[in-house]
Design a protein around this motif. Structure first.
Motif, mmCIF file in Angstrom:
data_model
loop_
_atom_site.group_PDB
_atom_site.id
_atom_site.type_symbol
_atom_site.label_atom_id
_atom_site.label_comp_id
_atom_site.label_asym_id
_atom_site.label_seq_id
_atom_site.Cartn_x
_atom_site.Cartn_y
_atom_site.Cartn_z
ATOM 1 N N ALA A 1 3.639 99.287 21.090
ATOM 2 C CA ALA A 1 4.856 98.587 21.495
ATOM 3 C C ALA A 1 5.262 99.028 22.895
ATOM 4 O O ALA A 1 5.116 100.205 23.259
ATOM 5 N N PRO A 2 5.756 98.105 23.703
ATOM 6 C CA PRO A 2 6.201 98.468 25.054
ATOM 7 C C PRO A 2 7.302 99.533 25.007
ATOM 8 O O PRO A 2 8.232 99.434 24.205
ATOM 9 N N ARG A 3 7.178 100.539 25.857
ATOM 10 C CA ARG A 3 8.197 101.603 25.901
ATOM 11 C C ARG A 3 9.167 101.287 27.041
ATOM 12 O O ARG A 3 9.105 101.864 28.117
ATOM 13 N N VAL A 4 10.045 100.353 26.762
ATOM 14 C CA VAL A 4 10.985 99.861 27.766
ATOM 15 C C VAL A 4 12.408 99.927 27.213
ATOM 16 O O VAL A 4 12.625 99.991 26.003
ATOM 17 N N ALA A 5 13.367 99.903 28.141
ATOM 18 C CA ALA A 5 14.772 99.880 27.746
ATOM 19 C C ALA A 5 15.606 99.297 28.876
ATOM 20 O O ALA A 5 15.259 99.438 30.052
ATOM 21 N N ARG A 6 16.687 98.641 28.503
ATOM 22 C CA ARG A 6 17.677 98.200 29.477
ATOM 23 C C ARG A 6 19.059 98.477 28.900
ATOM 24 O O ARG A 6 19.357 98.087 27.767
ATOM 25 N N LEU A 7 19.879 99.152 29.677
ATOM 26 C CA LEU A 7 21.213 99.525 29.219
ATOM 27 C C LEU A 7 22.238 99.214 30.297
ATOM 28 O O LEU A 7 21.945 99.290 31.496
ATOM 29 N N GLN A 8 23.436 98.901 29.855
ATOM 30 C CA GLN A 8 24.569 98.688 30.752
ATOM 31 C C GLN A 8 25.726 99.564 30.290
ATOM 32 O O GLN A 8 25.920 99.768 29.083
ATOM 33 N N SER B 1 17.329 99.597 33.957
ATOM 34 C CA SER B 1 16.177 99.258 33.126
ATOM 35 C C SER B 1 15.003 100.134 33.521
ATOM 36 O O SER B 1 14.873 100.542 34.686
ATOM 37 N N LEU B 2 14.139 100.443 32.538
ATOM 38 C CA LEU B 2 12.973 101.266 32.834
ATOM 39 C C LEU B 2 11.806 100.895 31.929
ATOM 40 O O LEU B 2 11.976 100.315 30.860
ATOM 41 N N ASN B 3 10.634 101.258 32.405
ATOM 42 C CA ASN B 3 9.391 101.103 31.668
ATOM 43 C C ASN B 3 8.638 102.420 31.787
ATOM 44 O O ASN B 3 8.191 102.794 32.879
ATOM 45 N N LEU B 4 8.512 103.142 30.677
ATOM 46 C CA LEU B 4 7.867 104.450 30.713
ATOM 47 C C LEU B 4 6.376 104.368 31.000
ATOM 48 O O LEU B 4 5.756 105.368 31.373
ATOM 49 N N LYS C 1 8.656 107.395 41.100
ATOM 50 C CA LYS C 1 7.315 107.416 41.693
ATOM 51 C C LYS C 1 6.426 108.463 41.037
ATOM 52 O O LYS C 1 5.265 108.188 40.694
ATOM 53 N N HIS C 2 6.951 109.659 40.878
ATOM 54 C CA HIS C 2 6.112 110.766 40.439
ATOM 55 C C HIS C 2 6.045 110.922 38.923
ATOM 56 O O HIS C 2 5.216 111.689 38.419
ATOM 57 N N SER C 3 6.891 110.196 38.191
ATOM 58 C CA SER C 3 6.780 110.183 36.733
ATOM 59 C C SER C 3 6.056 108.939 36.236
ATOM 60 O O SER C 3 5.847 108.777 35.036
ATOM 61 N N LEU C 4 5.677 108.045 37.168
ATOM 62 C CA LEU C 4 5.067 106.758 36.814
ATOM 63 C C LEU C 4 5.956 105.974 35.845
ATOM 64 O O LEU C 4 5.494 105.409 34.857
ATOM 65 N N THR C 5 7.236 105.968 36.171
ATOM 66 C CA THR C 5 8.218 105.197 35.415
ATOM 67 C C THR C 5 8.761 104.093 36.315
ATOM 68 O O THR C 5 9.270 104.378 37.402
ATOM 69 N N ALA D 1 18.439 105.645 28.178
ATOM 70 C CA ALA D 1 17.342 104.689 28.273
ATOM 71 C C ALA D 1 16.000 105.364 27.963
ATOM 72 O O ALA D 1 15.137 104.782 27.294
ATOM 73 N N ILE D 2 15.813 106.585 28.451
ATOM 74 C CA ILE D 2 14.591 107.325 28.146
ATOM 75 C C ILE D 2 14.463 107.530 26.641
ATOM 76 O O ILE D 2 13.396 107.290 26.051
ATOM 77 N N ARG D 3 15.551 107.940 26.024
ATOM 78 C CA ARG D 3 15.509 108.186 24.572
ATOM 79 C C ARG D 3 15.174 106.903 23.813
ATOM 80 O O ARG D 3 14.363 106.911 22.871
ATOM 81 N N GLN D 4 15.785 105.799 24.214
ATOM 82 C CA GLN D 4 15.537 104.527 23.542
ATOM 83 C C GLN D 4 14.083 104.086 23.737
ATOM 84 O O GLN D 4 13.418 103.646 22.788
ATOM 85 N N ALA D 5 13.586 104.203 24.966
ATOM 86 C CA ALA D 5 12.228 103.750 25.264
ATOM 87 C C ALA D 5 11.168 104.596 24.559
ATOM 88 O O ALA D 5 10.094 104.084 24.210
ATOM 89 N N LEU D 6 11.435 105.866 24.333
ATOM 90 C CA LEU D 6 10.479 106.746 23.667
ATOM 91 C C LEU D 6 10.273 106.373 22.206
ATOM 92 O O LEU D 6 9.235 106.701 21.619
#
Length: 207
Positions: free
Chosen positions: A9-16, A27-30, A54-58, A86-91
């Motif tokens: 499953a895509p490890r993505v999240a969007r929060l406001q 929004s992020l994509n791990l 850049k350095h976490s490839l996120t 967002a990180i917690r949700q995407a994980l």
């Protein structure tokens, strides 16, 4: 005959987040490549978050505004809170991740080390910044004290155990950036999907 074996499953999240002090859309994509589009209204913070992506490839997109005419504190900390959430949700359930990561990153005279455990238990150990660093204005807006505040916000809301240590440095810009890059590299390793890990990497069966 169709099969879903091997599909992740895509490890993505969007929060406001909207408060009387700030407005944030993130929004992020791990599993990205480090592409970022960040506008927080605090230029040096944009620089640090761009380095993190850049350095976490996120892949990371942030739109934030707030009462920076009072202080950047609210906007900077609130973005850290939303980033952590967002990180917690995407994980997700953290199945298949490496879980641990560590990195040692230089930036000219500055040297920072970070260790990340995607543990589900928020804990931050942050040491080594030189005396007076917390009072220094970087880029005319961002005080050195905000570095720790951001790490506190991310670790607490993402459920990470993080150790960040400054091993050397003179220039505040270099020190702050080395810390964020070290954290990014350690997080990159910790969030990575490990083909040798079956299920959740914990003897408890949950993280």
């Amino acid at each position: 005959m169709s099969s879903t074996v091997g599909i992740i499953a895509p490890r993505v999240a969007r929060l406001q987040r909207e408060t009387s002090e700030s407005s944030i859309d993130l929004s992020l994509n791990l599993d990205g490549s480090g592409v970022s589009d960040i506008h927080t209204s605090v230029p040096f913070y944009d620089h640090l978050l761009t380095a993190f992506a850049k350095h976490s490839l996120t892949d990371l997109t942030v739109r934030a505004s707030g009462d920076i005419e009072i202080d950047v504190h609210h906007t900077v900390e609130d973005v850290g809170i939303v980033l952590g959430q967002a990180i917690r949700q995407a994980l997700g359930d953290k199945s298949g991740i490496s879980r641990y990561g560590d990195a040692l990153v230089p930036l000219d005279e500055a040297l920072a080390q970070a260790v990340v455990d995607i543990s589900g238990r928020p804990y931050l150990v942050h040491t080594g910044e030189p005396a007076g660093f917390e009072f220094h204005l970087i880029g005319g807006h961002f005080t050195g004290s905000m570095v720790r505040h951001v790490f506190e916000a991310i670790t607490f809301h993402a459920g990470l155990t993080v150790h960040v240590t400054v091993l050397g440095g003179r220039d505040p810009h270099h020190i702050a950036e080395a810390e964020f890059k070290a954290f990014a590299r350690a997080f990159r390793l910790a969030k990575a999907l490990d083909p040798f890990v079956q299920g959740i990497p914990s003897t408890k069966g949950a993280l």
